[in-house]
Design a protein around this motif. Structure first.
Motif, PDB file in Angstrom:
ATOM      1  N   HIS A   1      11.065   4.143   1.376  1.00 35.19           N
ATOM      2  CA  HIS A   1      10.992   4.729   0.041  1.00 35.19           C
ATOM      3  C   HIS A   1      10.217   3.847  -0.896  1.00 35.19           C
ATOM      4  N   PHE A   2       9.774   4.432  -1.982  1.00 34.05           N
ATOM      5  CA  PHE A   2       8.958   3.678  -2.923  1.00 34.05           C
ATOM      6  C   PHE A   2       9.798   2.609  -3.586  1.00 34.05           C
TER       7      PHE A   2
ATOM      8  N   VAL B   1       0.857  -1.174   0.000  1.00 29.10           N
ATOM      9  CA  VAL B   1       0.000   0.000   0.000  1.00 29.10           C
ATOM     10  C   VAL B   1       0.893   1.222   0.000  1.00 29.10           C
ATOM     11  N   TYR B   2       0.737   2.046  -1.058  1.00 31.61           N
ATOM     12  CA  TYR B   2       1.568   3.233  -1.187  1.00 31.61           C
ATOM     13  C   TYR B   2       0.958   4.391  -0.429  1.00 31.61           C
ATOM     14  N   LEU B   3       1.680   4.990   0.499  1.00 30.42           N
ATOM     15  CA  LEU B   3       1.123   6.062   1.302  1.00 30.42           C
ATOM     16  C   LEU B   3       1.944   7.341   1.195  1.00 30.42           C
ATOM     17  N   GLY B   4       2.704   7.479   0.106  1.00 31.31           N
ATOM     18  CA  GLY B   4       3.466   8.708  -0.061  1.00 31.31           C
ATOM     19  C   GLY B   4       4.758   8.653   0.698  1.00 31.31           C
ATOM     20  N   SER B   5       4.672   8.985   2.022  1.00 33.88           N
ATOM     21  CA  SER B   5       5.915   9.044   2.783  1.00 33.88           C
ATOM     22  C   SER B   5       6.511   7.671   3.020  1.00 33.88           C
TER      23      SER B   5
ATOM     24  N   GLN C   1       7.233  -1.664   7.165  1.00 31.11           N
ATOM     25  CA  GLN C   1       7.146  -0.302   6.677  1.00 31.11           C
ATOM     26  C   GLN C   1       8.446   0.026   5.949  1.00 31.11           C
TER      27      GLN C   1
END
Lengths: 374, 583, 369
Positions: free
Chosen positions: A350-351, A327-331, A347
């Motif tokens: 970085h992407f 799940v991509y959450l930006g930060s 967690q």
């Protein structure tokens, strides 16, 4: 607002019980709250935190135990003492604000002073000062119905502190506000509490509020205290699986102790999908016996995800697993990994492009894996 | 942002587009219905105003324009007194009903008075019964010579003379007061019961004791409800015809309503003078309703925050039995004693003030109810048939109108909906007798005069707003997205109405229907103005019997009507749930 | 997006204009998406996102422009075309769930199929299939009022997809759920959409929802499109200050662009009070040498250390530390600017302490003001 150094404003609760019909709401609650301390009662709904607060306020009658405010016994089942709420000299802020819609902001705040028969000029002076403290002095003449949610909560706050009570009680005061306003009010309450130096008991189900605001947190579940401690302590050293799971995010893995040296335990996790069991090392309190069933708690930020098998991992726990989803959450990126039927949350800062079912390697240190006895 | 719907487009790109957009199913239906409502409400009121300026000459043939009628109502020997009597009755009734309503609501909602859950429906019974019947029953009990209660006291305590005399202006206040108390009760009990308890808790923690909290927080918060209830009681009692007609007018205390009736109906009827008096009465009530809606209703506080609350309940200690006794006493004088007295009287061939067990007979029921028997009285049996017909058809038509009108006001919006909203309030401001006066002067020259249809028209015009409010309150509580998602699922407007909107409103529609049915079954003040031989209603039947026949016959028909109303009340509570009546 | 780009798309919104009275709610916007994609309209309340969605649904008429889906024109005022909502073959999920309380779950879900007059056995099959997809098989005969919020939302989704419509619209469907459920549902929604493959438009004001769920995001403000693109692109390469501020948290500083090189990097100077720094960074679209620009730095890209580790490190004073469990939110004063920084609890930062901030030039971006 001057601080209340000259009066004793500790709160001592011992052996508090409260039942509603056949249901036990609070069982054997004990705590000593120091003068000026900010204590949060934290737990899921129905855990007894609000009932405890209402017993302190005098809005519920205990079925056992004593409550002292300062050296005054305000409620005791055994000695049949029960002071009405108006006789306890406390302030309270409610979830629904409970700002009286038929009065102006000024009249709302001045109410407690009028009840105490303060002089007219004193009422005016102290009310305006309380309003200034919450930044609402310019709205003194407005009717409460014309205020926004955040403003109403400020009125409620000013109303509760204006007569300098010994203790102020908060019953989930932020839960009706939206996210941005909640953070703002949260900081405001902390600032005000430090400034006024008033003993505070705060009830919430939101763990982040508890972590941010409190000097001490009391975690409750099923009518019973689970752990008492300062926020860092509770986050880093949860007493049991419930606390670990309720405060912050964690993965809880069920396993069995197979050996230990001091506080480092060797743990075997059964493979849920069959095959060889997993082994890892975790840290725990001393005295957990061999063969006991335990939970291993692993915080997402303490696990490192490697796409290739790391070579320098002799001193680390190493688990191999498959990506369930990300799940991509930006930060950051949240990733769930399946390790032989156990689900571990990670967690990543970085992407990173991870595909479903991709094989990954998880590493973490033994001191970041907490062994919790059941 | 989702509240706008798709026919409010202010800038259509082409006229043809606009025209086609107007020609939708919903617009066709709503335009027709609003036209009907507008004509039904506005026409009688305009005619009423116009006729009040028409003065009838001495011969009663021709008229001329002038303020003469207004001069007459000031200089007439009786009318100014009647006006004063009306004011006294309204004030007294309002004080009594408000006191009873608030105190009963408070003991019921906020104390540990024993049996309060089963007491509540009994407290509300008078709301469903006819005050006119109440007056008849209390006359049977409190008449100085033959009243049951006076006889009872004479027998037991050996008192000379009488203890009670109900046949005067105080009797009117007493009966209207107890019968209208439930109105105030309904306005107050909901906000007392659902008030966020932390409003009071915070006063307590701030340092105020129980008494101070009640006086400075609880009471002020329900004050708008109390005032609204009081105004509604004032207006309703101003328009009450049956009670003063039975208890005070025959003994020299005329009121505006009895005067309007006397002037407008009868051998030397002067409709124009009647219209003028109706104007005067209507002006007062409309003004008060305007005050209520403009200043009081908007002040009602949102003390309900959406959560289910357990209200703070006060432990009265042993005083709770006093509260219980008080509540029982109310039910006794408002419901039980009147019904028992009617029953006793109705079982005697003639009533002379004493119970004679050897004379007990059912003949009065035969005469008033058994229409197939020779000896039955036409005015009574006609009344039963006509009232059932009017109630059934009237309630049905009213609810259809109410449904469409509510939908227009709260869903379609725009397009004259504010006007409809207004038209739905206007009839509530006019007492039945005033509106009936308007209907009478409007349709007197048309074929529907002297038929059941003019009664039907009067009933619907005056009372369909009640049904409208019932539906509107539900419509407002259900999300518009429920309709929209049906459209998105592929259903047309008509299909959506049939399968989604109407089923969702069903409880409101049934409850409204039964409420109107009850109102129509007991209706007197419109009927009395518009009936003729053959179109008597139940209440007119009672009026006929009390005027031209004897008390036992009157009591029999009264009891029949009361039973019918009680059955409807039970059905209403089943369908609508406990608090459907609240505000 | 140019008109040529749009004309090849499955859904096309061209030059959409919508007024409410004199207020322009949507000001001439155009966009398109491919079949099967998940598009999110993101923005604060009043930005025109819901109006755009309602216009596509047919619950609003539009003033000008055109909306076309899969070759079928929904509305085009200039040709007097307005398809009523029921003719558009759209599934929609509302904020309030809008589950009909007088029907069971099965009846709710079967409704669109009954309207389309399918035969009984086919309806039964499709309803059962759809309910199992949203994991509500056990609740099939329950009344809608007996469902929890999350379950109502699943039922609402099932009703929207059961007829396999051309388009699926979501109007802030998760905003009534509590935080934990909201986080679980957004993953679930995305999974189901993936599985059925229906082209979807999702409206929300919650940027994290948009990042998690979308193939493409359109950021709107005041009736206009500020930026459109994939989530990673929007987050890491915002077009301007507005987007950078709306998506995630960012330190936004007034900066002067000193140098722009061909590979898209460059240098800016920032000055707050007596403090000045020249920082290497990437240069965003439309920013030129000599421009006044905004420097955007995400708090997680600010590195904290007690020693000076790089030439471009700046020195600040810790103003405020908030413990949040897995991380620490802190504020660092630098001249008149207050940096938002995310640090690790093990850094053990103390209020009042002097520290150095270092920025990764890859994650420091100069954007248009």
């Amino acid at each position: 607002m001057s601080s209340n150094n000259n009066i004793d404003a500790t709160v001592r609760i011992s052996g508090l019980d409260k039942h509603f019909g056949p249901e036990t709401a609070v069982l054997d609650f004990n705590i000593l709250i120091e003068q000026g301390e900010f204590v949060t009662l934290l737990g899921p709904s129905g855990c007894g935190k609000t009932t405890t607060l209402r017993c302190v306020a005098g809005l519920e009658r205990p079925d056992g135990g004593d409550i002292f405010i300062g050296d005054q016994l305000v409620a005791s089942y055994e000695q049949d003492v029960y002071l009405n709420p108006e006789d306890r000299n406390i302030g309270m802020v409610f979830q629904s604000y409970a700002v009286w819609p038929h009065m102006t902001v000024f009249d709302n705040v001045a109410y407690g002073l009028r009840v105490r028969r303060a002089g007219k000029s004193e009422i005016k002076k102290r009310t305006m000062r309380a309003l200034e403290l919450v930044g609402l002095d310019h709205l003194a003449d407005r009717y409460a119905t014309k205020l926004s949610g955040g403003q109403r909560q400020r009125v409620a706050l000013a109303r509760a502190i204006v007569y300098e009570p010994r203790v102020i009680l908060f019953d989930e005061p932020l839960s009706n506000l939206d996210a941005k306003l909640r953070e703002q009010m949260r900081d405001e309450i902390v600032r005000l509490q430090k400034e006024v130096g008033i003993t505070s008991i705060f009830v919430t189900h939101d763990q982040s509020e508890a972590l941010v605001m409190s000097d001490r947190v009391v975690v409750m579940d099923k009518a019973v205290i689970q752990q008492v401690g300062d926020p860092q302590d509770i986050y880093a050293n949860p007493a049991n699986a419930f606390v670990a799971n309720f405060i912050g995010v964690t993965s809880l893995l069920k396993g069995r102790v197979i050996g230990h040296s001091n506080s480092i335990y060797d743990i075997e996790l059964p493979s849920i999908i069959g095959g060889e069991p997993l082994r890892l090392r975790a840290t725990g309190e001393t005295g957990i016996g061999e063969e006991s069933e335990v939970h291993v708690s692993l915080r997402p930020e303490d696990v490192t995800l490697n796409t290739d098998k790391p070579s320098d991992a002799e001193n680390l726990n190493l688990l191999e697993g498959k990506v369930i989803d990300t799940v991509y959450l930006g930060s950051f990126l949240e990733c769930r990994v399946d390790v032989k039927g156990h689900e571990i949350n990670i967690q990543i800062d970085h992407f990173e492009n991870l595909s479903r079912d991709q094989t990954v390697f998880l590493t973490f240190r033994a001191e970041h894996a907490l062994c919790l006895a059941n | 942002m989702t509240s706008e719907t798709y026919d409010t487009d202010p800038r259509p790109s082409r006229m043809s587009n606009r025209f086609r957009a107007l020609w939708t199913q919903e617009n066709v239906i709503t335009i027709i219905v609003s036209a009907i409502v507008a004509i039904a409400v506005v026409l009688p009121l305009i005619t009423l105003v116009v006729s009040s300026f028409l003065v009838l000459d001495d011969l009663g043939f021709s008229t001329e324009w002038s303020f003469g009628n207004y001069v007459t109502i000031v200089t007439d020997p009786i009318i100014p007194k009647a006006f004063l009597n009306t004011l006294i009755i309204c004030s007294g009734c309002t004080v009594l009903a408000t006191f009873l309503g608030v105190s009963l609501a408070w003991t019921n909602a906020r104390t540990n008075c024993p049996g309060r859950t089963w007491l509540e429906p009994f407290n509300l019974i008078p709301f469903f019964l006819s005050p006119f019947i109440g007056a008849i029953a209390w006359h049977n009990m409190g008449e100085p010579k033959t009243g049951l209660l006076n006889n009872f006291f004479r027998d037991i305590f050996g008192i000379e003379g009488h203890v009670i005399n109900i046949d005067n202006i105080w009797g009117v206040i007493w009966v209207t007061g107890i019968f209208f108390a439930p109105l105030v009760y309904l306005f107050v009990v909901g906000s007392l019961r659902r008030m966020d308890p932390s409003l009071e808790d915070s006063a307590r923690t701030t340092g105020a004791g129980l008494f101070r909290t009640t006086m400075t927080v609880t009471l002020p918060l329900v004050m708008p409800g109390i005032l609204s209830g009081a105004i509604i009681v004032f207006v309703t009692s101003a328009g009450e015809f049956g009670v003063p007609f039975k208890l005070s007018a025959p003994y020299g205390w005329e009121t505006l309503t009895t005067q309007i009736f006397t002037k407008a109906v009868g051998d030397d009827a002067n409709h124009y003078l009647g219209a003028t008096m109706a104007m005067a009465l209507g002006a007062i009530t409309v003004f008060l309703i305007w005050i209520q809606r403009r200043y009081i209703a908007p002040r009602s506080f949102e003390t309900v925050t959406g959560k289910g609350f357990r209200p703070n309940v006060l432990d009265l200690g042993s005083w709770k039995w006093v509260a219980f006794g008080y509540n029982i006493l109310f039910i006794l004088v408002a419901v039980i004693l009147p019904i028992i007295s009617l029953l006793i009287v109705s079982l005697h061939p003639v009533w002379q003030g004493t119970i004679m067990l050897d004379k007990i007979t059912g003949i009065n029921y035969v005469k008033t109810l058994f229409f197939w028997r020779e000896e039955s009285i036409d005015a009574a049996t006609n009344g039963i048939f006509n009232s059932l017909f009017l109630a059934f058809v009237g309630a049905s038509i009213s609810m259809v109108l109410a449904l469409v009108v509510s939908y227009m006001i709260h869903r379609t919006k725009g397009f004259g909906s504010w006007l409809l909203d207004f038209l739905c309030v206007v009839p509530i401001g006019f007492p039945g007798i005033v509106l009936a006066m308007g209907v009478l002067v409007t349709y007197i020259q048309t074929p529907i005069y002297a038929t059941l249809w003019i009664l039907l028209l009067g009933y619907i015009t005056r009372f369909f707003p009640y049904g409208q409010r019932n539906i509107a309150s539900i419509l407002l509580s259900i999300s518009e997205e429920l309709d929209q998602s049906s459209r998105m699922a592929g259903a047309t407007w008509v299909t959506t109405m049939r399968r989604i909107t109407i089923p969702l409103l069903k409880p409101g529609i049934f409850a409204g229907w039964i409420l109107l049915f009850v109102i129509f079954v007991r209706e007197l003040s419109i009927s009395i103005m518009l009936y003729t031989d053959g179109t008597e209603t139940l209440a007119v039947g009672v009026y006929y019997l009390t005027n031209y026949e004897n008390e036992p016959l009157t009591a029999a028909l009264s009891l029949a009507q009361t039973l019918l109303c009680l059955i409807c009340m039970i059905a209403f509570r089943r369908l609508a749930g406990k608090e459907a009546l609240s505000a | 997006m140019t008109s040529e780009d749009i004309s090849s798309k499955y859904l096309q919104v061209r030059n959409l204009v919508k007024y409410f009275g004199d207020d322009k709610a949507v000001d001439n916007i155009s966009f398109g998406i491919d079949e099967g994609a998940f598009l999110t309209l993101l923005g604060p309340s009043g930005c025109g996102k819901t109006t755009t969605l309602m216009s596509i649904a047919g619950l609003h008429t539009i003033n000008s422009g055109a909306i076309e889906v899969g070759g079928l024109t929904y509305t085009e005022p200039s040709s007097s075309i307005f398809l009523p909502p029921e003719k558009r073959d759209i599934g929609m999920v509302f904020q309030s769930y809008a589950i009909w309380p007088h029907m069971t779950v099965t009846q709710n879900v079967a409704y669109p199929l009954e309207i389309r007059k399918l035969n009984k056995s086919e309806i039964d099959d499709r309803v059962a299939e759809t309910l199992s997809l949203v994991d509500l098989t056990d609740m099939a005969e329950k009344n809608a009022t007996q469902l929890s919020g999350g379950q109502q939302q699943r039922a609402s989704l099932a009703r929207a997809i059961v007829s396999n419509p051309r388009l699926l619209l979501f109007d802030e469907p998760l905003s009534n759920l509590d935080l934990k459920l909201r986080e679980a549902m957004r993953v679930e929604l995305k999974r189901i959409q993936n599985e059925v493959g229906i082209t979807s438009i999702y409206v929300t004001h919650d940027q994290s929802e948009a990042l998690v769920m979308s193939d493409e995001i359109i950021v709107m403000s005041k009736g206009n499109i500020e930026q459109s693109g994939e989530p990673v692109e929007i987050y890491s390469k915002p077009n301007n200050k507005y987007v950078s501020n709306f998506i995630g948290v960012a330190n936004l500083l007034d900066a002067k662009v000193e140098k722009v090189t061909e590979d898209g990097s460059g240098e800016v100077t920032v000055q707050y009070g007596e403090m000045t720094a020249r920082l290497p960074c990437r240069i965003g679209r439309g920013v030129h040498q000599g421009d006044e620009a905004t420097l955007s730095v995400r708090p997680e890209n600010v590195h904290v250390s007690r020693d000076k580790t790089s030439d471009s490190s700046i020195e600040g004073k810790v103003e405020n530390v908030i413990f949040l469990g897995n991380h620490v939110d802190c504020r660092v004063n630098w001249g008149e600017y207050e940096w938002k920084v995310i640090a690790h609890p093990r850094d053990r930062l103390k209020e009042g302490e002097k520290i150095y901030l270092r920025f990764d030039s890859d994650h420091t971006l100069a954007v248009q003001q």
